[in-house]
Design a protein around this motif. Structure first.
Motif, PDB file in Angstrom:
ATOM      1  N   ARG A  19      37.512  40.754  31.002  1.00  0.00           N
ATOM      2  CA  ARG A  19      38.107  39.431  31.221  1.00  0.00           C
ATOM      3  C   ARG A  19      38.876  39.387  32.544  1.00  0.00           C
ATOM      4  O   ARG A  19      38.883  38.384  33.249  1.00  0.00           O
ATOM      5  N   ARG A  20      39.529  40.485  32.885  1.00  0.00           N
ATOM      6  CA  ARG A  20      40.246  40.563  34.156  1.00  0.00           C
ATOM      7  C   ARG A  20      39.270  40.429  35.325  1.00  0.00           C
ATOM      8  O   ARG A  20      39.546  39.727  36.308  1.00  0.00           O
ATOM      9  N   ILE A  21      38.131  41.092  35.210  1.00  0.00           N
ATOM     10  CA  ILE A  21      37.102  40.989  36.252  1.00  0.00           C
ATOM     11  C   ILE A  21      36.558  39.559  36.301  1.00  0.00           C
ATOM     12  O   ILE A  21      36.336  38.993  37.372  1.00  0.00           O
ATOM     13  N   SER A  22      36.340  38.976  35.110  1.00  0.00           N
ATOM     14  CA  SER A  22      35.841  37.601  35.035  1.00  0.00           C
ATOM     15  C   SER A  22      36.767  36.645  35.755  1.00  0.00           C
ATOM     16  O   SER A  22      36.329  35.762  36.504  1.00  0.00           O
ATOM     17  N   ASP A  23      38.070  36.807  35.550  1.00  0.00           N
ATOM     18  CA  ASP A  23      39.039  35.941  36.220  1.00  0.00           C
ATOM     19  C   ASP A  23      39.035  36.179  37.733  1.00  0.00           C
ATOM     20  O   ASP A  23      39.198  35.243  38.523  1.00  0.00           O
ATOM     21  N   ALA A  24      38.839  37.437  38.142  1.00  0.00           N
ATOM     22  CA  ALA A  24      38.882  37.770  39.568  1.00  0.00           C
ATOM     23  C   ALA A  24      37.695  37.178  40.335  1.00  0.00           C
ATOM     24  O   ALA A  24      37.822  36.845  41.515  1.00  0.00           O
TER      25      ALA A  24
END
Length: 605
Positions: free
Chosen positions: A234-239
């Motif tokens: 999810r962190r990568i998705s947001d980035a």
């Protein structure tokens, strides 16, 4: 990777290899000549006396002969070691030391007659070793530059500079047919800030991703971390949101090691995003009741039925009987289990659960001892338009299977239901609830283990949100979501099938078993993250809830208990039984959309 077309191509490849090995020996010989001349030049204070030239020639001949003899003995020129590898470098040092020792011994005995100082061989050793290594390094750089993917390959960033990331970058850089061209690595470990892997540098950390994407013009981000958790995904998705970069995930390591040149990467799945950890059921400890038994599975060609067949087959049943009306689905399931899809054995049965007579004949002939009933119609909107079809398949079809099982004296029967049967508001929910009730009725009549299993949306099953969103994104959108606040429970296909198998072991006759599926997930969040991971600009369109569709699904209905006597994550609910002789199509159709208190036949309350 190309394959030779015949003997001629094989001979050509073999000749090229021999030619390269001989050229390598000649280059090593030249390295010794230069090293010995340089050693003599340094030994005699950078003055080369012409009288020493014959001795130099003899010493070079000894070194070259020794290099060939020792190198051949250690298979240095037989192609046994990968070119430019650590193993070849280690062997090269060993061979060079041996040759240096031989030349030194020769000079000890004949140095005076040759006019060459006895320490020349020792002085020449580091130069020879350095020159040979340099030749191999230059050759490796040349080969790697030729092997890199072309400019048409997608410019790819690799997230993770660990073992998996290193392996992938190396493989990409050595495959000219690779569709991915690595342009940089990303890793949150500060110790890897200046690391380079096959000339591909670590460019920064995750927070630097927007700047790195702009600088490298990357179009793909590959997550190369084994067992990455959903929070990190999810962190990568947001980035990557808004960067127009596609996100891919590496397959399990065993697939990369065994997949040859054809292994590929998968797109991010919903389970990577929602963060629900599968319940540890330990199904292998309680599946003894299917071992050595005749097991029949209806709907064997469907998403749940086919996975159920595969899992049951692992427990060594005496006979696995796969029944479905879809011949193509049956063939696919058979191929996944046996490796062939001839459809000429007794393991596949083509039949419709609406055909009571055919089912009775099959059950009496094959004598199954355990039955898993997965056949059903499940599309909410279609069944709202054609409620009679739900009656014929989900209710009467289930009754036909139950009655055939009773005639054949089936000892364990598991009916696969849905969370839509809890406080039903749709035709699908009502039909599956009635199926649960008639299963409970037959359990009362027989005293046998006839149970139902209820779970929510199954990730990846046909008709679920995952393949729908994937297809819409692939076609450029829009992605359709019913309501911004709509939530659903999710579980994986293997997990759903494990619950089904466990139900046959721990369920008591007439019960409905329900898996604790954690917190519900907002459908809009799933859609937004899948779009972000695709790297495309896709619109989301809200279509509104369909007739009878709930904003939030439920697992346990009003009045149903939530006891968990055997497993902390599995509820055992008791429901009222329904005598199928008191059912009628007209009454069911007339009552199914009334409030819950009166939406079933009187006998069902």
């Amino acid at each position: 990777m190309s394959i030779g077309r015949g003997p001629a191509s094989g001979k050509t490849a073999s000749s090229d290899k021999v030619l390269w090995l001989w050229s390598q020996f000649l280059l090593d010989s030249f390295a010794w000549i230069v090293s010995i001349v340089l050693a003599v030049f340094l030994r005699y204070e950078m003055v080369l006396d012409p009288s020493k030239i014959p001795g130099i020639i003899v010493l070079c001949a000894i070194a070259i002969a020794s290099q060939f003899a020792v190198g051949s003995a250690f298979a240095l020129y037989k192609g046994r070691y990968s070119f430019g590898s650590f193993h070849e470098a280690k062997l090269l040092v060993i061979v060079t030391v041996a040759v240096s020792a031989i030349t030194t011994v020769a000079l000890l005995f004949f140095g005076i007659s040759m006019g060459i100082a006895r320490g020349t061989g020792i002085i020449a050793f580091p130069f020879a070793c350095l020159f040979m290594a340099a030749i191999r390094y230059l050759k490796r750089m040349y080969v790697e530059s030729k092997a890199k993917p072309g400019e048409e390959a997608a410019r790819t960033l690799i997230y993770g500079a660990g073992f998996v990331g290193k392996s992938i970058v190396t493989r990409m850089c050595n495959d000219p047919q690779s569709p991915w061209l690595p342009v940089g690595l990303i890793d949150d470990d500060p110790a890897k800030k200046h690391l380079r892997i096959v000339s591909v540098p670590v460019l920064g950390r995750m927070e630097d991703l927007p700047e790195i994407v702009a600088r490298t013009n990357a179009t793909v981000l590959l997550i190369a971390i084994a067992d990455i958790d959903a929070k990190q995904v999810r962190r990568i998705s947001d980035a990557v949101a808004g960067l127009n970069i596609k996100v891919l995930v590496v397959p399990p390591l065993k697939d990369m090691l065994t997949g040859g040149s054809d292994f590929s990467f998968r797109e991010v799945a919903i389970e990577d995003l929602i963060g629900r950890q599968p319940v540890d059921i330990h199904v292998d400890e309680i599946a003894h009741y299917v071992k050595g038994k005749r097991v029949l599975i209806t709907g064997a060609g469907g998403s749940i039925g086919s996975e159920l067949c595969r899992q049951i087959n692992e427990f060594e049943p005496r006979e696995l009987i796969m029944l479905d009306r879809d011949e193509t689905g049956l063939q696919s399931t058979q191929i996944s289990i046996t490796g062939q899809g001839l459809l000429n054995g007794k393991d596949t049965v083509l039949a419709d659960i609406r055909d009571a007579a055919a089912l009775e004949e099959i059950f009496l002939d094959r004598k199954p001892e355990v039955v898993f009933h997965a056949a059903a119609l499940k599309h909410v909107s279609l069944l709202e338009q054609y409620p009679e079809e739900a009656w014929k398949t989900n209710i009467m079809g289930t009754l036909n299977v139950l009655q055939a099982a009773r005639l054949a004296d089936v000892q364990t029967f598991v009916n696969i239901s849905t969370d839509k049967a809890a406080n039903p508001t749709t035709v699908l929910g009502h039909s599956k609830r009635v199926a649960e009730k008639i299963t409970a009725w037959l359990a009362q009549q027989t005293g046998l283990k006839y149970v139902s299993v209820r779970f929510g949306n199954v990730l990846g099953s046909r008709g679920s949100v995952l393949p729908l969103f994937n297809e819409q994104i692939r076609n450029g959108g829009p992605v359709t979501v019913t309501d911004a606040d709509a939530t659903r429970f999710f579980m994986t296909i293997p997990e759903a099938c494990q619950l089904v198998i466990q139900a046959g072991a721990i369920g008591r006759g007439g019960e409905v078993l329900i898996l604790d599926m954690g917190e519900p997930v907002r459908i809009l969040d799933v859609a937004q993250r899948m779009i972000a991971m695709s790297g495309k600009e896709i619109d989301i369109v809200f279509t509104g809830l369909r007739p009878g569709e709930k904003l939030h699904e439920e697992l346990i209905g009003i009045g149903e208990d939530d006891s968990r006597p055997l497993h902390p994550k599995i509820s055992h609910a008791s429901i009222d039984a329904l005598d199928p002789h008191q059912m009628s199509l007209e009454e069911w159709k007339n009552r199914q959309h009334l409030p819950l208190a009166s939406n079933e036949p009187e006998s069902a309350k």
